[in-house]
Scaffold this motif. Structure first.
Motif, PDB file in Angstrom:
ATOM      1  N   ASP A  44       0.833  -1.208   0.000  1.00  7.20           N
ATOM      2  CA  ASP A  44       0.000   0.000   0.000  1.00  7.20           C
ATOM      3  C   ASP A  44       0.865   1.255   0.000  1.00  7.20           C
ATOM      4  N   SER A  45       1.898   1.263   0.825  1.00  7.51           N
ATOM      5  CA  SER A  45       2.787   2.421   0.921  1.00  7.51           C
ATOM      6  C   SER A  45       3.503   2.676  -0.401  1.00  7.51           C
ATOM      7  N   TYR A  56      -4.164  -2.905  -7.680  1.00  7.01           N
ATOM      8  CA  TYR A  56      -4.034  -1.459  -7.798  1.00  7.01           C
ATOM      9  C   TYR A  56      -4.204  -1.043  -9.249  1.00  7.01           C
ATOM     10  N   GLN A 115      -6.833   1.808  -5.188  1.00  4.95           N
ATOM     11  CA  GLN A 115      -6.795   0.415  -4.765  1.00  4.95           C
ATOM     12  C   GLN A 115      -7.950  -0.313  -5.438  1.00  4.95           C
TER      13      GLN A 115
END
Length: 107
Positions: free
Chosen positions: A5-6, A39, A52
């Motif tokens: 995610d980061s 993503y 996302q």
């Protein structure tokens, strides 16, 4: 999934608008296994947007395991070698997929 995610959350900051001149595409990253996710990275009009989830339609879909993604991001795995070994799959416009590295500054 926090590390993946980061990584994707930081892509707009690393976006190279100059390299993206004339590029309008949707990239779907399908990161499999523990820590993975889906993503959608949209490049259009000199801008980059990351969401996302899987896009409705993608020009390129890149599929790889979260562990391989982590190795590539860390610089421990060459994406081309991962592709040749079958650890990274690309569906869609392969020439567009080859531009991914130019679209995002390393860091």
């Amino acid at each position: 999934m926090a590390a993946v995610d980061s990584f994707f959350a930081a892509l707009p900051e690393r976006f190279n608008a100059e390299a993206a001149a004339g590029v309008e595409a949707v990239f779907h990253f399908n990161i499999t296994g523990e820590g993975g996710g889906q993503y959608a990275v949209t490049v259009a009009n000199g801008e980059c947007k990351v969401e996302q989830g899987a896009p409705d339609k993608a020009d390129v879909t890149v599929t790889l395991a979260a562990s391989d993604m982590a190795a590539i991001v860390a610089g421990d795995q060459d994406p081309t070698a991962a592709f040749m070994a079958g650890r990274l799959q690309v569906d869609g416009d392969i020439l567009l997929a080859m531009k991914i590295g130019d679209l995002f500054l390393s860091g």
